[in-house]
Design a protein around this motif. Sequence first.
Motif, PDB file in Angstrom:
ATOM      1  N   ILE A   1       2.518 107.025  68.154  1.00  0.00           N
ATOM      2  CA  ILE A   1       3.849 106.578  67.547  1.00  0.00           C
ATOM      3  C   ILE A   1       3.760 107.659  66.168  1.00  0.00           C
ATOM      4  N   GLU A   2       4.905 108.358  65.973  1.00  0.00           N
ATOM      5  CA  GLU A   2       5.079 108.997  64.680  1.00  0.00           C
ATOM      6  C   GLU A   2       6.613 108.595  64.283  1.00  0.00           C
ATOM      7  N   LEU A   3       6.186 107.804  63.327  1.00  0.00           N
ATOM      8  CA  LEU A   3       7.540 107.522  62.486  1.00  0.00           C
ATOM      9  C   LEU A   3       7.721 108.629  61.023  1.00  0.00           C
TER      10      LEU A   3
ATOM     11  N   ILE B   1      10.110  98.200  58.674  1.00  0.00           N
ATOM     12  CA  ILE B   1       9.820  98.587  59.933  1.00  0.00           C
ATOM     13  C   ILE B   1       8.640  97.726  60.441  1.00  0.00           C
ATOM     14  N   THR B   2       8.684  97.124  61.615  1.00  0.00           N
ATOM     15  CA  THR B   2       7.559  96.295  61.907  1.00  0.00           C
ATOM     16  C   THR B   2       6.997  96.680  63.260  1.00  0.00           C
ATOM     17  N   PHE B   3       5.736  96.891  63.392  1.00  0.00           N
ATOM     18  CA  PHE B   3       4.809  97.209  64.679  1.00  0.00           C
ATOM     19  C   PHE B   3       3.952  95.771  65.124  1.00  0.00           C
TER      20      PHE B   3
ATOM     21  N   LEU C   1       1.401 107.122  62.856  1.00  0.00           N
ATOM     22  CA  LEU C   1       1.641 107.876  61.733  1.00  0.00           C
ATOM     23  C   LEU C   1       2.947 107.561  61.452  1.00  0.00           C
ATOM     24  N   VAL C   2       2.763 107.224  59.981  1.00  0.00           N
ATOM     25  CA  VAL C   2       4.064 106.850  59.261  1.00  0.00           C
ATOM     26  C   VAL C   2       4.104 107.720  58.038  1.00  0.00           C
ATOM     27  N   ILE C   3       5.250 108.223  57.850  1.00  0.00           N
ATOM     28  CA  ILE C   3       5.405 109.163  56.701  1.00  0.00           C
ATOM     29  C   ILE C   3       6.782 108.757  55.912  1.00  0.00           C
ATOM     30  N   ASP C   4       6.756 108.788  54.566  1.00  0.00           N
ATOM     31  CA  ASP C   4       7.765 108.777  53.791  1.00  0.00           C
ATOM     32  C   ASP C   4       8.762 107.368  54.036  1.00  0.00           C
TER      33      ASP C   4
ATOM     34  N   HIS D   1      -2.536 106.056  60.148  1.00  0.00           N
ATOM     35  CA  HIS D   1      -2.229 106.874  58.890  1.00  0.00           C
ATOM     36  C   HIS D   1      -1.080 106.858  58.357  1.00  0.00           C
ATOM     37  N   VAL D   2      -0.782 106.395  56.943  1.00  0.00           N
ATOM     38  CA  VAL D   2       0.305 106.613  56.530  1.00  0.00           C
ATOM     39  C   VAL D   2       0.334 107.415  55.205  1.00  0.00           C
ATOM     40  N   LYS D   3       1.354 108.376  55.229  1.00  0.00           N
ATOM     41  CA  LYS D   3       1.329 109.272  54.303  1.00  0.00           C
ATOM     42  C   LYS D   3       3.024 108.975  53.487  1.00  0.00           C
ATOM     43  N   SER D   4       2.510 109.381  52.202  1.00  0.00           N
ATOM     44  CA  SER D   4       3.755 109.320  51.119  1.00  0.00           C
ATOM     45  C   SER D   4       4.314 107.836  51.375  1.00  0.00           C
ATOM     46  N   GLY D   5       3.806 106.754  51.566  1.00  0.00           N
ATOM     47  CA  GLY D   5       4.626 105.491  51.620  1.00  0.00           C
ATOM     48  C   GLY D   5       4.303 104.716  50.701  1.00  0.00           C
TER      49      GLY D   5
END
Length: 314
Positions: A30-32, A52-54, A69-72, A92-96
């Motif tokens: 999953i790429e968010l 957002i909930t998984f 993957l979660v970005i911004d 992996h969370v980027k810029s969160g």
Amino acid sequence: MSSSDLKSLIQIRGGTLRAADKFPTDGYLIELHSPSSDKADKKKRGFYYEDITFRDILFDSGFRGGGLLVIDSARIRVDNCFFIHFGTEGIHVKSGHETFVSSTFLGQHVNIGGDPDEKSFSGTAINLASNDNAVTDVVIFSAGTGIITRIDNCYLDYTGIVLEDPVQVHVTNAFFLGDANVVLKSVKGVISGLTIVDNMFSGSSNAKAVVEVQGTFNQVDQVVIDRNNVRGMSVKSTTAKLTVVGKADKWVADFSPILLFPDRIKNVQYSLYVNGKKSIPLHAVTSTSNNKVVVEADRVVDGGVSVSVDQYSK
């Protein structure tokens, strides 16, 4: 960006995701992220997802790519999920901002410990390249690296935590098993507001340090490492106490095996005692270099010194 531009109040719940044989090795199940997000992290684009909930999902990456993957994004929850067989990263969370991972299991290889190949495991279970995160009640049972960034109330197996230039990070109430430890990695040479307290470490008696420093930190401020329970590993701390006894006019308390940072004693407290009814001699601390405290007296006495030190800056 206004709040009306955000995609919010979405829940993805239940089921299993498995990577196909031809799944891209640099992809995630999953790429968010928004088309406006820069996956290469070259620019800060803003936040595009919120709340957002998984929940209750099995992520099986088939040793090819990553899980999530979660970005911004802001206020993301990963709850009661299972991440296995990740080739790169489980999460992996980027810029969160404000990502909560709770009640979740992660492992590159499915086992119950004692795997003879565990030292060759790769991948990172959780990489939170963002601010104000919490990882609670999580089990990481196999990976090359356990967690990069903040952790609280977690159980870590084999791998531990890598903290790069940590600023205002709190690590507490975790159980590190199988020589897992905390690695402080210097990138810009700054470490500030780090607390590692009240954890338990269990190792294989190979003297591996519970906290390791990679590189050089030129700026160290308000770092507290203390009150950790250690078995089969080497204790490292930023505060320590020693007692040195003997008939002498000079006593040396060597803290170098215990203190984390080399040649860095910021505060010293000590007391000198003399056996019998002898008078107390004149005495003073004459050196604190190389993490050794030297106390000298103006004459030989039968006694000793009790010394407490710390490496705090403030």
